[in-house]
Design a protein around this motif. Structure first.
Motif, mmCIF file in Angstrom:
data_model
loop_
_atom_site.group_PDB
_atom_site.id
_atom_site.type_symbol
_atom_site.label_atom_id
_atom_site.label_comp_id
_atom_site.label_asym_id
_atom_site.label_seq_id
_atom_site.Cartn_x
_atom_site.Cartn_y
_atom_site.Cartn_z
ATOM 1 N N VAL A 1 0.724 -1.236 -0.023
ATOM 2 C CA VAL A 1 -0.003 -0.103 -0.024
ATOM 3 C C VAL A 1 0.757 1.220 0.185
ATOM 4 N N MET A 2 0.779 1.987 -1.189
ATOM 5 C CA MET A 2 1.716 3.189 -1.269
ATOM 6 C C MET A 2 3.162 2.860 -0.900
ATOM 7 N N GLY A 3 3.422 1.737 -1.700
ATOM 8 C CA GLY A 3 4.979 1.632 -1.425
ATOM 9 C C GLY A 3 5.584 0.956 -0.255
ATOM 10 N N THR A 4 4.472 0.574 0.551
ATOM 11 C CA THR A 4 5.070 -0.129 1.819
ATOM 12 C C THR A 4 4.044 -1.393 2.051
ATOM 13 N N CYS A 5 4.932 -2.350 2.717
ATOM 14 C CA CYS A 5 4.240 -3.638 2.865
ATOM 15 C C CYS A 5 3.488 -3.568 4.100
ATOM 16 N N ASP A 6 2.126 -3.534 4.251
ATOM 17 C CA ASP A 6 1.197 -3.523 5.087
ATOM 18 C C ASP A 6 0.500 -4.725 5.736
ATOM 19 N N LEU A 7 0.336 -4.993 7.160
ATOM 20 C CA LEU A 7 -0.032 -6.334 7.406
ATOM 21 C C LEU A 7 -1.343 -6.353 7.217
ATOM 22 N N VAL A 8 -1.916 -7.617 6.701
ATOM 23 C CA VAL A 8 -3.158 -7.867 6.038
ATOM 24 C C VAL A 8 -3.825 -8.640 7.173
ATOM 25 N N CYS A 9 -4.949 -8.295 7.725
ATOM 26 C CA CYS A 9 -5.847 -8.916 9.007
ATOM 27 C C CYS A 9 -7.041 -9.351 8.352
ATOM 28 N N ASP A 10 -7.726 -10.641 8.952
ATOM 29 C CA ASP A 10 -8.924 -10.965 8.430
ATOM 30 C C ASP A 10 -9.831 -10.320 9.614
ATOM 31 N N PRO A 11 -10.898 -9.817 8.986
ATOM 32 C CA PRO A 11 -11.987 -9.459 9.753
ATOM 33 C C PRO A 11 -12.626 -10.425 10.954
ATOM 34 N N PRO A 12 -12.842 -9.759 12.051
ATOM 35 C CA PRO A 12 -12.669 -8.515 12.406
ATOM 36 C C PRO A 12 -11.649 -7.968 12.872
ATOM 37 N N GLN A 13 -10.400 -8.556 12.787
ATOM 38 C CA GLN A 13 -9.295 -7.807 13.464
ATOM 39 C C GLN A 13 -8.855 -6.597 12.690
ATOM 40 N N THR A 14 -7.883 -5.839 13.282
ATOM 41 C CA THR A 14 -7.458 -4.825 12.653
ATOM 42 C C THR A 14 -5.733 -4.805 12.736
ATOM 43 N N ALA A 15 -5.032 -4.147 11.623
ATOM 44 C CA ALA A 15 -3.504 -4.083 11.975
ATOM 45 C C ALA A 15 -3.273 -2.931 12.878
ATOM 46 N N CYS A 16 -2.552 -3.201 13.875
ATOM 47 C CA CYS A 16 -2.131 -2.183 14.885
ATOM 48 C C CYS A 16 -0.713 -2.638 15.187
ATOM 49 N N ALA A 17 0.124 -1.619 14.790
ATOM 50 C CA ALA A 17 1.673 -1.677 14.704
ATOM 51 C C ALA A 17 2.121 -3.107 13.819
ATOM 52 N N ASP A 18 2.424 -4.071 14.447
ATOM 53 C CA ASP A 18 2.895 -5.373 13.667
ATOM 54 C C ASP A 18 1.906 -6.454 14.118
ATOM 55 N N ALA A 19 0.828 -6.231 14.597
ATOM 56 C CA ALA A 19 0.000 -7.331 15.195
ATOM 57 C C ALA A 19 -1.579 -6.858 14.790
ATOM 58 N N CYS A 20 -2.086 -8.178 14.615
ATOM 59 C CA CYS A 20 -3.668 -8.240 14.139
ATOM 60 C C CYS A 20 -4.344 -8.178 15.500
ATOM 61 N N VAL A 21 -5.301 -7.230 15.796
ATOM 62 C CA VAL A 21 -5.991 -7.459 17.105
ATOM 63 C C VAL A 21 -7.469 -6.943 16.853
ATOM 64 N N ASP A 22 -8.294 -7.603 17.937
ATOM 65 C CA ASP A 22 -9.647 -7.386 17.786
ATOM 66 C C ASP A 22 -9.913 -6.092 18.582
ATOM 67 N N THR A 23 -10.233 -4.869 17.962
ATOM 68 C CA THR A 23 -10.345 -3.585 18.772
ATOM 69 C C THR A 23 -11.775 -3.725 19.459
ATOM 70 N N ASN A 24 -12.473 -4.642 19.204
ATOM 71 C CA ASN A 24 -13.865 -4.868 19.964
ATOM 72 C C ASN A 24 -13.542 -5.263 21.378
ATOM 73 N N THR A 25 -12.346 -6.118 21.625
ATOM 74 C CA THR A 25 -12.007 -6.563 22.965
ATOM 75 C C THR A 25 -10.876 -6.312 23.674
ATOM 76 N N ASN A 26 -9.993 -5.760 22.706
ATOM 77 C CA ASN A 26 -8.434 -5.559 23.239
ATOM 78 C C ASN A 26 -8.491 -4.457 23.762
ATOM 79 N N SER A 27 -7.918 -4.726 25.242
ATOM 80 C CA SER A 27 -7.846 -3.474 26.297
ATOM 81 C C SER A 27 -6.685 -2.356 25.654
ATOM 82 N N MET A 28 -5.765 -2.771 24.954
ATOM 83 C CA MET A 28 -4.659 -1.630 24.468
ATOM 84 C C MET A 28 -5.051 -1.100 23.126
ATOM 85 N N HIS A 29 -6.180 -1.640 22.610
ATOM 86 C CA HIS A 29 -6.389 -1.031 21.265
ATOM 87 C C HIS A 29 -7.965 -1.140 21.345
#
Length: 324
Positions: A153-181
């Motif tokens: 994406v725009m010349g940068t390799c971005d992490l691809v996460c399966d829904p409902p997870q979201t890429a936060c830094a170098d990890a796929c997290v569920d922002t519905n339940t993750n207390s840090m995100h």
């Protein structure tokens, strides 16, 4: 297939290219970055060759491709199966826009059409013209490939996460339940994270695991209890880890009995090396017969004429299953 480039480029574009027939190289002499083997006198890449996938005389079925020595039904992402290999028809010189459409010498394949120039902002990454903003093989600059779990994406390799997870830094997290995100990346929560919002206590139907409110009946990370993880290809159903739909449990793994060569049709029923598993049955491509772990056409093969044990005499040929 006509080659519009030097032998090395042709080999890179066509995994079924027979180097021993077109160059002076042998399998022993060639660059070891290519996984080639001598199969019936031909030097082939068993990582990609559909007739010798994973080893000599191990053909794939029609509409399958050979990737990393394994027959696969389809290709990842936007790539297409052409001549048994996965190619990007937007940039491939041999399959520009569609399989079998080759560009002329000196042309580039640009967005699926042959062009005499490589227009900006695309770059020439020999031998192809690519958009380094989106190419997973040339992301940001030539020969900089993204890992399988990332997109360009725009010349940068971005992490691809399966829904409902979201890429936060170098990890796929569920922002519905993750207390840090909670509700979004880098949004920490002092209490519990439930449905993307911070709460002081979990709803009656949920349980607190760490600082997350989870459903022990359905959460694959906390199935039946906190931190009880389900394995790959498993779902959490009623607090129990079970194989995904259409998969069966064989030992410690969830497998597809319709296509798994080690568990074809039933657990532990392995196909011969030259066979593939199709619809739960071991079979050779094109109606061939398995003989000595190889697939042979007993109607034409002089060493297995009519059946596996009949070899024609020297000077004879096999016609319609009989030596003549």
């Amino acid at each position: 297939m006509a080659c519009v480039m030097a032998a090395l480029g042709c080999r890179e574009l066509n995994p079924n290219f027979n180097a021993s027939a077109d160059t002076d190289e042998s399998c022993d002499d060639r660059n070891q970055s290519f996984s080639h083997s001598n199969c019936d006198g031909a030097c082939v890449d068993t990582e990609l060759n559909i007739e010798h996938c994973g080893g000599c005389a191990q053909p794939c079925f029609d509409h399958e491709v050979c990737k990393a020595g394994v027959c696969l039904v389809d290709c990842p992402g936007d790539r297409r199966s052409c001549d048994g290999s996965c190619v990007d028809t937007q940039t491939s010189l041999q399959h520009c826009g569609a399989c079998g459409i080759a560009c002329s010498l000196g042309e580039y394949c640009v967005n699926g059409a042959c062009d005499s120039e490589c227009p900006a902002p695309s770059l020439v990454c020999e031998p192809v013209c690519v958009d380094t903003d989106s190419s997973v093989d040339h992301c940001g600059m030539c020969n900089t490939a993204c890992n399988d779990d990332r997109s360009c994406v725009m010349g940068t390799c971005d992490l691809v996460c399966d829904p409902p997870q979201t890429a936060c830094a170098d990890a796929c997290v569920d922002t519905n339940t993750n207390s840090m995100h909670c509700g979004g990346c880098d949004q920490p929560c002092d209490g519990f994270c439930m449905e993307g919002a911070c709460v002081q206590e979990c709803a009656a139907s949920l349980v607190s695991c760490g600082q997350s409110c989870v459903d022990l009946q359905t959460d694959p990370l906390h199935c039946g209890g906190c931190n009880q993880l389900c394995k790959a290809k498993e779902l959490c159903d009623a607090g129990q880890c079970e194989c995904e739909p259409d998969l069966d449990s064989c030992g410690e793994a969830c497998v597809d009995l319709r296509t798994d060569k080690v568990n074809c049709g039933s657990c532990g029923h392995a196909c011969a090396a030259a066979q593939s598993c199709k619809e739960g049955e071991c079979a050779c491509k094109g109606g061939k017969t398995v003989c000595d772990d190889g697939c042979f056409d007993t109607d034409k093969d002089a060493s297995h004429c009519g059946d596996c044990d009949t070899a024609c005499a020297m000077g004879e040929s096999c016609e319609r299953g009989g030596c003549e």
